[in-house]
Motif scaffolding. Structure first.
Motif, short mmCIF file in Angstrom:
data_model
loop_
_atom_site.label_atom_id
_atom_site.label_comp_id
_atom_site.label_asym_id
_atom_site.label_seq_id
_atom_site.Cartn_x
_atom_site.Cartn_y
_atom_site.Cartn_z
N UNK A 1 -8.36 94.60 30.70
CA UNK A 1 -7.37 93.51 30.84
C UNK A 1 -8.07 92.15 30.72
N UNK A 2 -7.46 91.24 29.99
CA UNK A 2 -7.99 89.88 29.82
C UNK A 2 -7.21 88.85 30.62
N UNK A 3 -5.90 89.11 30.78
CA UNK A 3 -5.01 88.11 31.38
C UNK A 3 -4.15 88.80 32.44
N UNK A 4 -4.20 88.29 33.67
CA UNK A 4 -3.33 88.82 34.74
C UNK A 4 -2.34 87.74 35.13
N UNK A 5 -1.05 88.06 35.07
CA UNK A 5 -0.03 87.11 35.52
C UNK A 5 0.68 87.69 36.74
N UNK A 6 0.47 87.06 37.89
CA UNK A 6 1.13 87.50 39.12
C UNK A 6 2.47 86.80 39.24
N UNK A 7 3.51 87.50 38.79
CA UNK A 7 4.85 86.91 38.74
C UNK A 7 5.83 87.60 39.69
N UNK A 8 5.55 88.86 40.07
CA UNK A 8 6.51 89.61 40.90
C UNK A 8 6.83 88.82 42.17
N UNK A 9 8.11 88.72 42.48
CA UNK A 9 8.49 87.97 43.68
C UNK A 9 9.87 88.35 44.15
N UNK A 10 10.08 88.18 45.45
CA UNK A 10 11.40 88.44 46.03
C UNK A 10 11.78 87.30 46.97
N UNK A 11 13.07 87.21 47.28
CA UNK A 11 13.54 86.27 48.31
C UNK A 11 14.31 87.06 49.37
N UNK A 12 14.23 86.62 50.59
CA UNK A 12 15.12 87.09 51.67
C UNK A 12 15.44 85.87 52.52
N UNK A 13 16.36 85.04 51.99
CA UNK A 13 16.61 83.72 52.59
C UNK A 13 17.36 83.81 53.91
N UNK A 14 17.14 82.83 54.75
CA UNK A 14 17.86 82.70 56.02
C UNK A 14 17.15 81.65 56.85
N UNK A 15 17.90 81.01 57.75
CA UNK A 15 17.27 79.99 58.59
C UNK A 15 16.25 80.63 59.50
N UNK A 16 15.14 79.95 59.73
CA UNK A 16 14.01 80.52 60.49
C UNK A 16 14.46 81.02 61.87
N UNK A 17 15.39 80.28 62.49
CA UNK A 17 15.86 80.66 63.84
C UNK A 17 16.40 82.08 63.87
N UNK A 18 16.98 82.48 62.73
CA UNK A 18 17.64 83.79 62.70
C UNK A 18 16.89 84.79 61.81
N UNK B 1 -13.23 92.82 39.37
CA UNK B 1 -14.52 93.41 38.97
C UNK B 1 -14.68 93.47 37.46
N UNK B 2 -13.61 93.84 36.72
CA UNK B 2 -13.75 93.90 35.26
C UNK B 2 -13.86 92.50 34.66
#
Ligand code: NAP
Length: 245
Positions: free
Chosen positions: A82-99, A125-126
């Motif tokens: 591998x020459x190029x790694x793109x870390x794109x995977x992502x999720x959301x679980x939105x909500x106000x911090x209090x809850x 390593x590679x």
């Protein structure tokens, strides 16, 4: 970028798919990782093949360190180092911090931040051995500005910036660059799940007055992956229509 091998996490849909396709159009062979939507992943593979690339989709939860390591091995065996790694995977679980539950806080950190760390550790390593490699992490302006309702997400994306800068320093002398792209509002399934008033409020904060396209982000990723960016590392490039100036 003819002959380069790229690995894009979360390449089945949205921004990740646009990045994978753009890299294929630039001459790379491309592997994508996806969480579970096989049909979407297969569709991306068809687009990559149509662009002339060798392509591969691997189901892998990047939050699982053993799975991430196995996926990197599988891709290297199938396509080459591998020459190029793109870390794109992502999720959301939105909500106000209090809850917000600890489970929702941790789940987002596990995928968005720890997942990227797993992938970087498995690829480094590679990269170091070959004295070359490009790592591009997809963060978010939420991680730079903060965003109400996104304590988990903004923390993960701010953490990703710290991770980017630290790994950049660790491997700069080994010919490996590490950069981040920070999108603002981009038209994908992730933003489609927002309610209309949140979307309108978000858009009103974009000086360019429009939502971005996945291709806008893909262009920035391709820049960091290309030869022209060889002397750039530890950089965070916003692609946000001026949302965070
Ligand atoms: P999306 O449309 O929701 O797609 C998410 C991708 O990540 C899918 O390919 C999904 O696979 C994959 N994925 C989710 N969890 C995973 C896991 N545990 N392991 C491996 N893959 C996983 O998201 P998007 O809008 O394109 O966003 C892509 C990236 O850009 C994310 O990191 C996001 O935080 C960032 N971003 C997006 C925006 C925006 O406005 N859209 C703004 C700023 C930053 P499946 O298809 O199998 O589910």
């Amino acid at each position: 970028m003819k002959g380069k091998i790229a690995l894009v996490t979360g390449g089945s849909r949205g921004i990740g798919r646009a990045i994978a396709v753009k890299l294929a159009q630039e001459g790379c062979d491309v592997a994508i990782l996806y969480a579970g939507r096989k049909e979407a992943a297969d569709e991306t593979v068809s687009l990559l093949t149509a662009a002339g690339a060798r392509a591969l989709a691997v189901q892998c939860n990047v939050a699982d360190e053993k799975a991430a390591e196995a996926a990197v091995k599988e891709v290297a065996q199938a396509l080459g180092p591998i020459d190029i790694l793109v870390n794109n995977a992502g999720i959301v679980r939105d909500g106000l911090a209090m809850r917000m539950s600890s489970e929702d806080f941790r789940a987002v950190l596990d995928v968005n931040l720890t997942g990227a760390f797993h992938m970087i550790r498995a690829c480094l390593p590679q990269f170091v051995r070959r004295r070359s490699g490009r790592i591009i992490n997809i963060t978010s302006v939420s991680g730079m500005m903060g965003n109400p309702g996104q304590a988990n997400y903004a923390s993960s994306k701010a953490g990703l910036i710290g991770l980017t800068k630290t790994i950049a320093r660790e491997v700069a002398s080994r010919g490996v660059t590490v950069n981040a792209v920070a999108p603002g509002f981009i038209e994908t399934d992730m933003t489609a799940s927002m309610n209309e008033s949140a979307l309108q409020k978000g858009l009103s904060a974009v000086p360019m007055g429009r939502i971005g396209k996945p291709e806008d982000v893909a262009n920035a990723v391709c820049f960091f992956a290309g030869d022209g960016a060889g002397y750039i590392t530890g950089c965070v490039l916003k692609v946000d229509g001026g949302m965070y100036i």
